[in-house]
Enzyme design. Structure first.
Site: not given
Ligand code: DGL
Length: 270
Positions: A8, A189
């Protein structure tokens, strides 16, 4: 053909770095949907739609294989893409996520069989970690902690501030208050490796903190070895292209926080 890596925003760069270390010979395209980040608090339908559009862009740009280097997209969109989108649109291409390989490594790491997951609201609400762990290691108990403030703080380069410290300690303390037996915490994340040290400090001593980059990279090495029909179709010039749905100057300045190199991105419209 190339390997596509999608997130994202910038978080997937933490995964891309480890993948390229393990497999430097391949050609890569990174796509960050920076114009629509964060995905973490969005509905299933919206995360699926956004993710599918980005995957489609990467597949149309010549990717044979796409890694969803985003837990939220892996949790909310991967299965539908694999089962309902690819077979009808790109039957010879593959899309893989980051949750399954992360779960696979847990069996050998946790001794107490209690694992904490720090992730976005979307990933925690989807229960994806609990569902995947139940399939492979039914004796492991998963305790989730949604950390909605962390991605915005990281994306805005505010992660090394007293404000960020407050939220990191709040989330870590709340996680251990739910389950004191946790001996392993997954940074669920792809943005969180940037605050690894702060999370490690806030957690009780001796707790394992799992970053996904090397786990996903090892799993991809193994996947390519088991799938010669995919690996033989991939070109090997060691190239990388960066694309963003936002303005590229912002990407260029922020992305260097995630990868220690100069990055020049191109703007795309989906
Ligand atoms: N980097 C994304 C993940 O691993 C999340 C980032 C977002 O909330 O867009 O969940």
């Amino acid at each position: 053909m190339k390997i596509g890596v999608f997130d994202s925003g910038y978080g997937g760069l933490t995964i891309l770095g480890d993948i390229r270390k393990a497999l430097p010979e391949y050609d890569y395209i990174y796509l960050g949907d920076n114009a629509r980040t964060p995905y973490g608090s969005r509905s299933f339908e919206v995360v699926y739609d956004y993710t599918r559009q980005c995957v489609e862009y990467l597949l149309k740009s010549g990717c044979k294989l796409v890694i969803l280097a985003c837990n939220t997209a892996s949790a909310k969109a991967l299965r539908t893409i694999q089962q309902k989108y690819l077979p009808y649109n790109f039957p010879d291409c593959r899309v893989l996520g980051v949750i399954r390989p992360t779960v696979e490594c847990l069996g050998d790491i946790t001794i107490s069989r209690s694992v904490g997951i720090m992730a976005t609201e979307g990933t925690i609400r989807s229960n994806s970690y609990t569902i995947e762990v139940a399939k492979l290691f039914p004796d492991i108990k998963i305790t989730g902690m949604a950390c909605p403030m962390l991605v915005p703080l990281i994306e805005n380069n505010e992660y090394d501030t007293p404000g960020a410290q407050y939220f990191i300690e709040k989330y870590v303390n709340a996680l251990f208050a739910k389950n004191r037996d946790i001996d392993t915490v997954v940074l669920g994340c792809t943005h969180y490796p940037l605050i690894y040290n702060q999370i490690k400090k806030a957690a009780p001593e001796g707790v394992n903190i799992i970053r996904q980059g090397s786990v996903v990279a090892d799993s991809l090495v193994d996947y390519l070895a088991r799938h010669p029909e995919i690996s033989s179709a991939l070109s090997k010039n060691g190239s990388i292209g960066y694309f963003t749905t936002e303005q590229p100057d912002k990407f260029t300045s922020s992305a260097s926080l995630f990868l220690n190199e100069n990055i020049f991105a191109e703007h795309i419209v989906l």
